[in-house]
Design a protein around this motif. Structure first.
Motif, PDB file in Angstrom:
ATOM      1  N   LEU A  48      39.035  41.877  38.795  1.00 17.83           N
ATOM      2  CA  LEU A  48      40.255  41.249  39.397  1.00 17.83           C
ATOM      3  C   LEU A  48      39.934  40.066  39.494  1.00 17.83           C
ATOM      4  CD1 LEU A  48      41.968  44.329  41.437  1.00 17.83           C
ATOM      5  CD2 LEU A  48      42.707  43.411  39.059  1.00 17.83           C
ATOM      6  N   THR A  49      41.045  39.036  39.088  1.00 22.69           N
ATOM      7  CA  THR A  49      40.803  37.591  39.446  1.00 22.69           C
ATOM      8  C   THR A  49      40.750  37.388  40.943  1.00 22.69           C
ATOM      9  OG1 THR A  49      42.094  37.417  37.099  1.00 22.69           O
ATOM     10  CG2 THR A  49      41.873  35.469  38.964  1.00 22.69           C
ATOM     11  N   GLY A  50      39.763  36.631  41.388  1.00 23.20           N
ATOM     12  CA  GLY A  50      39.600  36.360  42.414  1.00 23.20           C
ATOM     13  C   GLY A  50      38.733  37.122  43.338  1.00 23.20           C
ATOM     14  N   GLU A  51      38.334  38.355  43.050  1.00 22.75           N
ATOM     15  CA  GLU A  51      37.531  39.295  43.802  1.00 22.75           C
ATOM     16  C   GLU A  51      36.000  38.669  43.500  1.00 22.75           C
ATOM     17  OE1 GLU A  51      37.891  43.162  42.362  1.00 22.75           O
ATOM     18  OE2 GLU A  51      39.478  43.757  43.678  1.00 22.75           O
ATOM     19  N   PRO A  52      35.176  39.233  44.630  1.00 26.11           N
ATOM     20  CA  PRO A  52      33.991  38.726  44.458  1.00 26.11           C
ATOM     21  C   PRO A  52      32.978  39.185  43.407  1.00 26.11           C
ATOM     22  CG  PRO A  52      34.436  39.417  46.895  1.00 26.11           C
ATOM     23  CD  PRO A  52      35.657  39.579  45.766  1.00 26.11           C
ATOM     24  N   MET A  53      32.143  38.451  42.631  1.00 29.17           N
ATOM     25  CA  MET A  53      31.444  38.990  41.741  1.00 29.17           C
ATOM     26  C   MET A  53      29.865  39.225  42.467  1.00 29.17           C
ATOM     27  SD  MET A  53      28.897  37.619  39.357  1.00 29.17           S
ATOM     28  CE  MET A  53      28.419  37.681  38.045  1.00 29.17           C
ATOM     29  N   GLU A  54      29.634  40.421  42.235  1.00 28.87           N
ATOM     30  CA  GLU A  54      28.194  40.734  42.714  1.00 28.87           C
ATOM     31  C   GLU A  54      27.014  40.853  41.569  1.00 28.87           C
ATOM     32  OE1 GLU A  54      29.051  44.460  44.829  1.00 28.87           O
ATOM     33  OE2 GLU A  54      30.464  43.443  46.148  1.00 28.87           O
ATOM     34  N   GLY A  55      27.347  40.681  40.472  1.00 25.30           N
ATOM     35  CA  GLY A  55      26.402  40.882  39.311  1.00 25.30           C
ATOM     36  C   GLY A  55      26.856  40.702  37.888  1.00 25.30           C
ATOM     37  N   ILE A  56      25.859  40.304  36.957  1.00 24.34           N
ATOM     38  CA  ILE A  56      26.076  40.564  35.552  1.00 24.34           C
ATOM     39  C   ILE A  56      26.609  41.984  35.123  1.00 24.34           C
ATOM     40  CG2 ILE A  56      25.118  40.346  33.432  1.00 24.34           C
ATOM     41  CD1 ILE A  56      23.711  37.838  34.154  1.00 24.34           C
ATOM     42  N   GLY A  57      27.532  42.111  34.219  1.00 28.54           N
ATOM     43  CA  GLY A  57      27.687  43.495  33.710  1.00 28.54           C
ATOM     44  C   GLY A  57      27.421  43.475  32.277  1.00 28.54           C
ATOM     45  N   ILE A  58      26.704  44.735  31.899  1.00 27.70           N
ATOM     46  CA  ILE A  58      26.690  44.962  30.537  1.00 27.70           C
ATOM     47  C   ILE A  58      27.514  46.374  30.247  1.00 27.70           C
ATOM     48  CG2 ILE A  58      25.032  45.798  28.772  1.00 27.70           C
ATOM     49  CD1 ILE A  58      22.966  44.179  30.414  1.00 27.70           C
ATOM     50  N   LEU A  59      28.348  46.406  29.166  1.00 28.65           N
ATOM     51  CA  LEU A  59      29.213  47.498  29.001  1.00 28.65           C
ATOM     52  C   LEU A  59      28.246  48.610  28.168  1.00 28.65           C
ATOM     53  CD1 LEU A  59      32.219  48.516  29.210  1.00 28.65           C
ATOM     54  CD2 LEU A  59      32.430  47.834  26.885  1.00 28.65           C
ATOM     55  N   LEU A  60      28.120  49.800  28.806  1.00 27.54           N
ATOM     56  CA  LEU A  60      27.251  50.654  28.310  1.00 27.54           C
ATOM     57  C   LEU A  60      27.894  51.667  27.197  1.00 27.54           C
ATOM     58  CD1 LEU A  60      25.265  51.892  31.179  1.00 27.54           C
ATOM     59  CD2 LEU A  60      24.538  50.382  29.576  1.00 27.54           C
ATOM     60  N   SER A  61      29.295  51.710  27.537  1.00 20.97           N
ATOM     61  CA  SER A  61      30.269  52.683  26.722  1.00 20.97           C
ATOM     62  C   SER A  61      31.659  52.326  26.931  1.00 20.97           C
ATOM     63  CB  SER A  61      29.780  54.379  27.038  1.00 20.97           C
ATOM     64  OG  SER A  61      30.207  54.547  28.322  1.00 20.97           O
ATOM     65  N   GLY A  62      32.524  52.497  26.049  1.00 25.75           N
ATOM     66  CA  GLY A  62      33.901  52.377  26.214  1.00 25.75           C
ATOM     67  C   GLY A  62      34.368  51.094  25.425  1.00 25.75           C
ATOM     68  N   HIS A  63      35.389  50.453  26.015  1.00 28.82           N
ATOM     69  CA  HIS A  63      35.722  49.024  25.396  1.00 28.82           C
ATOM     70  C   HIS A  63      36.710  48.622  26.497  1.00 28.82           C
ATOM     71  CE1 HIS A  63      38.928  46.605  23.045  1.00 28.82           C
ATOM     72  NE2 HIS A  63      37.830  46.321  22.426  1.00 28.82           N
ATOM     73  N   ALA A  64      36.653  47.228  26.799  1.00 21.90           N
ATOM     74  CA  ALA A  64      37.511  46.490  27.722  1.00 21.90           C
ATOM     75  C   ALA A  64      37.887  45.240  27.098  1.00 21.90           C
ATOM     76  CB  ALA A  64      36.575  46.183  29.093  1.00 21.90           C
ATOM     77  N   HIS A  65      38.856  44.489  27.906  1.00 20.82           N
ATOM     78  CA  HIS A  65      39.527  43.279  27.462  1.00 20.82           C
ATOM     79  C   HIS A  65      39.090  42.376  28.863  1.00 20.82           C
ATOM     80  CE1 HIS A  65      42.595  44.794  24.380  1.00 20.82           C
ATOM     81  NE2 HIS A  65      41.417  44.518  23.770  1.00 20.82           N
ATOM     82  N   LEU A  66      38.817  41.077  28.595  1.00 20.47           N
ATOM     83  CA  LEU A  66      38.654  40.446  29.557  1.00 20.47           C
ATOM     84  C   LEU A  66      40.104  39.415  29.549  1.00 20.47           C
ATOM     85  CD1 LEU A  66      35.599  38.129  30.822  1.00 20.47           C
ATOM     86  CD2 LEU A  66      37.775  37.177  30.207  1.00 20.47           C
ATOM     87  N   THR A  67      40.766  39.230  30.564  1.00 19.09           N
ATOM     88  CA  THR A  67      42.242  38.488  30.291  1.00 19.09           C
ATOM     89  C   THR A  67      42.514  37.711  31.327  1.00 19.09           C
ATOM     90  OG1 THR A  67      43.483  40.179  31.521  1.00 19.09           O
ATOM     91  CG2 THR A  67      43.110  40.733  29.180  1.00 19.09           C
ATOM     92  N   ARG A  68      43.346  36.612  31.121  1.00 12.92           N
ATOM     93  CA  ARG A  68      43.855  35.802  32.044  1.00 12.92           C
ATOM     94  C   ARG A  68      45.439  35.898  32.127  1.00 12.92           C
ATOM     95  NH1 ARG A  68      41.081  31.679  34.180  1.00 12.92           N
ATOM     96  NH2 ARG A  68      43.159  31.417  35.467  1.00 12.92           N
ATOM     97  N   GLU A  69      46.007  35.670  33.045  1.00 15.28           N
ATOM     98  CA  GLU A  69      47.516  35.814  33.092  1.00 15.28           C
ATOM     99  C   GLU A  69      48.098  34.622  33.668  1.00 15.28           C
ATOM    100  OE1 GLU A  69      50.117  39.059  35.469  1.00 15.28           O
ATOM    101  OE2 GLU A  69      49.231  39.863  33.639  1.00 15.28           O
ATOM    102  N   ASN A  70      49.078  33.935  33.279  1.00 18.21           N
ATOM    103  CA  ASN A  70      49.717  32.610  33.768  1.00 18.21           C
ATOM    104  C   ASN A  70      50.657  33.027  34.893  1.00 18.21           C
ATOM    105  OD1 ASN A  70      52.108  33.099  32.333  1.00 18.21           O
ATOM    106  ND2 ASN A  70      51.657  31.784  30.884  1.00 18.21           N
ATOM    107  N   VAL A  71      51.385  32.100  35.459  1.00 21.00           N
ATOM    108  CA  VAL A  71      52.306  32.281  36.503  1.00 21.00           C
ATOM    109  C   VAL A  71      53.552  33.067  36.061  1.00 21.00           C
ATOM    110  CG1 VAL A  71      51.591  30.299  37.846  1.00 21.00           C
ATOM    111  CG2 VAL A  71      53.302  30.035  36.190  1.00 21.00           C
ATOM    112  N   MET A  72      53.884  33.049  34.847  1.00 20.40           N
ATOM    113  CA  MET A  72      55.110  33.708  34.304  1.00 20.40           C
ATOM    114  C   MET A  72      54.543  35.343  33.872  1.00 20.40           C
ATOM    115  SD  MET A  72      57.192  31.484  34.222  1.00 20.40           S
ATOM    116  CE  MET A  72      58.476  32.184  33.413  1.00 20.40           C
ATOM    117  N   GLY A  73      53.469  35.525  34.195  1.00 23.27           N
ATOM    118  CA  GLY A  73      52.934  37.037  33.948  1.00 23.27           C
ATOM    119  C   GLY A  73      52.507  37.357  32.504  1.00 23.27           C
TER     120      GLY A  73
END
Length: 238
Positions: free
Chosen positions: A53-78
């Motif tokens: 989640l935006t703003g949360e601490p990042m503890e390490g690099i991630g490698i997706l092993l299975s599944g699918h995901a979106h990296l997204t940004r959201e503006n002030v209007m949502g």
């Protein structure tokens, strides 16, 4: 759910790990050595769960092993913009690894049940006996991947810098054309995802796609698009 990396899991995901840009040019023996000498862990996520989640601490690099995901940004209007799609073997978070305050600048959400391998900073800075050469190769791979993603970000800025809906669509089509080398494109996104990528409304996007088809510039068939007038479209390529 957090799981320690075991030999059984290494064997299970070895084909995916071999495809990761982080482990290019490593032998299976070197990869095993690295994975067994670091404090890595695997997280499991359900569909529509948040990996970050935006703003949360990042503890390490991630490698997706299975599944699918979106990296997204959201503006002030949502309004949500899809910055990157993540598929198995894709890596994320590397640009933050050496920053003073590594907080996630974007949200990562699964679209399918997924598993992620996380590699903390010490996996790259710690000294692991017998793995010196493979660590050097891994750091080299890390820098190469960061350079490639910087180029992708520049391409995304190119989309956003174009003012007209038609120009944005043409730039999007040209990126796919340059990857698939065919005027018959298989789109990687559905209509809503395409709108998110281009940072436009789905209604306006659908309306403009309809106009382009009526004008004989493209032909639409689900997620297949035929480019009928490549010269006009190519002008707005990155």
């Amino acid at each position: 759910m957090t799981t320690a990396v075991t030999e059984l899991l290494i064997q299970k995901y070895m084909p995916i790990l071999r495809e990761s840009p982080l482990f290019r040019q490593l032998s299976d023996e070197e990869l095993h050595l690295f994975l067994n000498n670091t404090s890595l862990y695997i997280e499991s996520y359900k569909k529509q769960s948040f990996i970050a989640l935006t703003g949360e601490p990042m503890e390490g690099i991630g490698i997706l092993l299975s599944g699918h995901a979106h990296l997204t940004r959201e503006n002030v209007m949502g309004q949500r913009t899809i910055m990157t799609e993540l598929h198995p073997s894709d890596m994320f978070g590397e640009a933050l690894l050496f920053t003073d305050k590594p907080n996630w600048p974007a949200t990562i959400q699964t679209t399918k049940a997924s598993e992620v391998l996380f590699l903390p900073l010490k996996a790259f800075t710690g000294s692991f006996k017998g793995c010196e050469s493979c660590q050097l190769q891994i750091v080299t791979n890390l820098l190469h991947d960061m350079s490639e993603k910087a180029l992708q970000l520049t391409r995304k800025v190119h989309y956003l810098s174009l003012k007209g809906m038609r120009e944005k669509i043409f730039a999007y089509f040209m990126d796919i054309y340059n990857k698939q080398h065919s005027t018959t494109l298989q789109l990687p996104h559905n209509r809503q995802e395409m709108a998110d990528v281009l940072n436009v409304s789905r209604t306006a996007l659908s309306r403009e796609l309809g106009r382009l088809q009526d004008e004989g510039i493209i032909r639409l068939d689900g997620k297949t698009v035929s480019l009928l007038n490549l010269d006009d479209i190519a002008e707005f390529g990155f």
